[in-house]
Write a protein that holds these residues in place. Structure first.
Motif, PDB file in Angstrom:
ATOM      1  N   ALA A  45      -0.901  11.313  54.401  1.00 17.74           N
ATOM      2  CA  ALA A  45      -1.725  11.354  55.629  1.00 17.74           C
ATOM      3  C   ALA A  45      -3.170  11.662  55.263  1.00 17.74           C
ATOM      4  O   ALA A  45      -3.718  12.704  55.615  1.00 17.74           O
ATOM      5  CB  ALA A  45      -1.164  12.389  56.591  1.00 17.74           C
ATOM      6  N   ILE A  46      -3.795  10.722  54.530  1.00 20.24           N
ATOM      7  CA  ILE A  46      -5.168  10.942  54.054  1.00 20.24           C
ATOM      8  C   ILE A  46      -6.117   9.855  54.535  1.00 20.24           C
ATOM      9  O   ILE A  46      -7.233   9.741  54.043  1.00 20.24           O
ATOM     10  CB  ILE A  46      -5.217  11.074  52.508  1.00 20.24           C
ATOM     11  N   ASN A  47      -5.676   9.048  55.511  1.00 18.91           N
ATOM     12  CA  ASN A  47      -6.571   8.075  56.147  1.00 18.91           C
ATOM     13  C   ASN A  47      -7.715   8.817  56.849  1.00 18.91           C
ATOM     14  O   ASN A  47      -7.587   9.989  57.201  1.00 18.91           O
ATOM     15  CB  ASN A  47      -5.793   7.227  57.167  1.00 18.91           C
ATOM     16  N   ILE A 102     -16.168   3.499  49.493  1.00 20.74           N
ATOM     17  CA  ILE A 102     -15.429   3.969  48.315  1.00 20.74           C
ATOM     18  C   ILE A 102     -14.529   5.129  48.733  1.00 20.74           C
ATOM     19  O   ILE A 102     -15.012   6.178  49.179  1.00 20.74           O
ATOM     20  CB  ILE A 102     -16.400   4.409  47.199  1.00 20.74           C
ATOM     21  N   ASP A 103     -13.202   4.920  48.587  1.00 23.78           N
ATOM     22  CA  ASP A 103     -12.240   5.933  49.071  1.00 23.78           C
ATOM     23  C   ASP A 103     -10.920   5.783  48.304  1.00 23.78           C
ATOM     24  O   ASP A 103      -9.856   5.663  48.899  1.00 23.78           O
ATOM     25  CB  ASP A 103     -12.031   5.744  50.585  1.00 23.78           C
ATOM     26  N   ALA A 104     -10.995   5.787  46.975  1.00 23.63           N
ATOM     27  CA  ALA A 104      -9.781   5.603  46.169  1.00 23.63           C
ATOM     28  C   ALA A 104      -9.578   6.814  45.259  1.00 23.63           C
ATOM     29  O   ALA A 104      -9.653   7.957  45.736  1.00 23.63           O
ATOM     30  CB  ALA A 104      -9.876   4.291  45.394  1.00 23.63           C
ATOM     31  N   ASP A 105      -9.269   6.590  43.983  1.00 20.94           N
ATOM     32  CA  ASP A 105      -9.068   7.696  43.037  1.00 20.94           C
ATOM     33  C   ASP A 105     -10.426   8.307  42.694  1.00 20.94           C
ATOM     34  O   ASP A 105     -11.312   7.637  42.174  1.00 20.94           O
ATOM     35  CB  ASP A 105      -8.314   7.211  41.791  1.00 20.94           C
ATOM     36  N   LYS A 106     -10.555   9.606  42.979  1.00 26.42           N
ATOM     37  CA  LYS A 106     -11.862  10.264  42.891  1.00 26.42           C
ATOM     38  C   LYS A 106     -12.411  10.349  41.466  1.00 26.42           C
ATOM     39  O   LYS A 106     -13.635  10.302  41.284  1.00 26.42           O
ATOM     40  CB  LYS A 106     -11.812  11.656  43.538  1.00 26.42           C
ATOM     41  N   PRO A 107     -11.549  10.470  40.433  1.00 23.28           N
ATOM     42  CA  PRO A 107     -12.098  10.518  39.068  1.00 23.28           C
ATOM     43  C   PRO A 107     -12.933   9.282  38.709  1.00 23.28           C
ATOM     44  O   PRO A 107     -13.788   9.351  37.829  1.00 23.28           O
ATOM     45  CB  PRO A 107     -10.846  10.636  38.178  1.00 23.28           C
ATOM     46  N   VAL A 139     -19.207   6.974  50.614  1.00 28.92           N
ATOM     47  CA  VAL A 139     -18.124   7.525  49.792  1.00 28.92           C
ATOM     48  C   VAL A 139     -17.462   8.664  50.559  1.00 28.92           C
ATOM     49  O   VAL A 139     -18.146   9.581  51.035  1.00 28.92           O
ATOM     50  CB  VAL A 139     -18.629   8.045  48.424  1.00 28.92           C
ATOM     51  N   ASP A 140     -16.135   8.593  50.669  1.00 31.88           N
ATOM     52  CA  ASP A 140     -15.383   9.641  51.371  1.00 31.88           C
ATOM     53  C   ASP A 140     -15.105  10.825  50.435  1.00 31.88           C
ATOM     54  O   ASP A 140     -15.218  10.710  49.213  1.00 31.88           O
ATOM     55  CB  ASP A 140     -14.056   9.055  51.889  1.00 31.88           C
ATOM     56  N   ASN A 141     -14.765  11.933  51.043  1.00 30.06           N
ATOM     57  CA  ASN A 141     -14.296  13.132  50.331  1.00 30.06           C
ATOM     58  C   ASN A 141     -15.369  13.716  49.417  1.00 30.06           C
ATOM     59  O   ASN A 141     -15.103  14.094  48.274  1.00 30.06           O
ATOM     60  CB  ASN A 141     -13.004  12.812  49.549  1.00 30.06           C
ATOM     61  N   ALA A 142     -16.557  13.827  49.956  1.00 32.29           N
ATOM     62  CA  ALA A 142     -17.716  14.269  49.189  1.00 32.29           C
ATOM     63  C   ALA A 142     -17.858  15.789  49.124  1.00 32.29           C
ATOM     64  O   ALA A 142     -18.755  16.287  48.445  1.00 32.29           O
ATOM     65  CB  ALA A 142     -18.979  13.666  49.796  1.00 32.29           C
ATOM     66  N   SER A 155      -9.976  17.258  62.326  1.00 30.38           N
ATOM     67  CA  SER A 155      -8.524  17.424  62.200  1.00 30.38           C
ATOM     68  C   SER A 155      -8.069  17.283  60.744  1.00 30.38           C
ATOM     69  O   SER A 155      -6.996  17.748  60.377  1.00 30.38           O
ATOM     70  CB  SER A 155      -7.804  16.417  63.095  1.00 30.38           C
ATOM     71  N   LYS A 156      -8.900  16.680  59.896  1.00 30.14           N
ATOM     72  CA  LYS A 156      -8.561  16.534  58.475  1.00 30.14           C
ATOM     73  C   LYS A 156      -9.086  17.693  57.636  1.00 30.14           C
ATOM     74  O   LYS A 156      -8.995  17.659  56.420  1.00 30.14           O
ATOM     75  CB  LYS A 156      -9.179  15.237  57.956  1.00 30.14           C
ATOM     76  N   GLY A 157      -9.669  18.697  58.306  1.00 26.29           N
ATOM     77  CA  GLY A 157     -10.177  19.843  57.559  1.00 26.29           C
ATOM     78  C   GLY A 157     -11.665  19.734  57.304  1.00 26.29           C
ATOM     79  O   GLY A 157     -12.399  19.155  58.105  1.00 26.29           O
TER      80      GLY A 157
HETATM   81 MG    MG Z   1     -10.586   9.611  51.695  1.00 26.56          MG
END
Ligand code: MG
Ligand code: SAH
Ligand code: DHB
Length: 222
Positions: free
Chosen positions: A38-40, A138-143, A164-167, A209-211
């Protein structure tokens, strides 16, 4: 402030401004059913991506990291007839769920899903002649974030928007001692952005809701 409040406010925003939609909701429930992580992006984040693609008047979008195609659908819906969205996904199970979600949304004609690790499929995207893209998500493997940034630049034009997500990753991005390769990958992305004269960039912290996380936004300079 608490997670409970952030979730309640996301629900309020979605209730007011992000009308429920059969295909988008079906994409989410099919992703849960297929046990995808559940990371959409959230509903209101998906709409943000859609609005940014419209502001950009995007005709071509590159997405790295499809999952079940939820963000894909939001982005593809911003495209005019004859537009194209190329989305890259390594996991065959995720790709299968995404194909069916994209089909249900009536977007199979606009969306091309390429299966395989993105660093292996990006050369084919280049040789297919699809560049330059107007928007890259960009929203795949963070490394690999810094590698994906280099690819985004290669496949861009002046004015291309790179998101870029998850920054932020719950704030762990400021921790120099952090050993999580996902956080290190995101820190490497900031270093690459900071050293890149072709880009003008910022990042925004988000809660919901995703934190607690965030997005990087970068524009290719003229
Ligand atoms: Mg993401
Ligand atoms: N953009 C999606 C979420 C993507 S989650 C949304 O918001 O709806 C990240 C995805 O990247 C996962 O599906 C994962 O399988 C995929 N992924 C991981 N490593 C990858 C790689 N090397 N190449 C392409 N996709 C990858
Ligand atoms: C993770 C990945 C994501 O793309 C995301 O939005 C949230 C979490 C993860 O790998 O933990």
């Amino acid at each position: 402030m608490s997670q409970e409040t952030w979730t309640a406010v996301d629900e309020y925003i979605v209730g007011k401004l992000v009308p429920t939609d059969e295909a988008l909701e079906a994409a989410l429930s099919a992703s849960v059913e297929a046990e995808l992580p559940a990371i959409n992006v959230t509903r209101n984040q998906g709409k943000l991506l859609h609005l940014l693609a419209r502001v950009q008047q995007a005709r071509s979008v590159l997405e790295i990291g499809t999952l079940g195609g939820y963000s894909t659908i939001w982005l593809a819906r911003a495209l005019p007839a004859g537009g194209r969205l190329v989305t890259l996904e390594a996991d065959p199970h995720h790709a299968g769920v995404a194909r069916s979600n994209i089909e249900r949304a009536g977007l199979s004609g606009l969306v091309e899903l390429r299966e395989g690790p993105a660093l292996e499929t990006l050369p084919g995207v280049e040789s297919a002649g699809y560049a330059p893209f107007d928007l890259v998500f960009i929203d795949a493997d963070k490394p690999n974030n810094a590698n994906y940034l280099q690819w985004a630049l290669k496949l861009s034009r002046p004015g291309t928007l790179i998101i870029v997500d998850n920054a932020v990753r719950r704030g762990s991005v400021v921790d120099e001692q952090e050993t999580d390769p996902r956080v290190r990958g995101t820190r490497a992305l900031y270093d690459a952005l900071a050293a890149e004269p072709r880009l003008s960039a910022t990042a925004m912290q988000t809660v919901g809701s995703k934190g607690y996380d965030g997005f990087v936004l970068a524009v290719v300079n003229q």
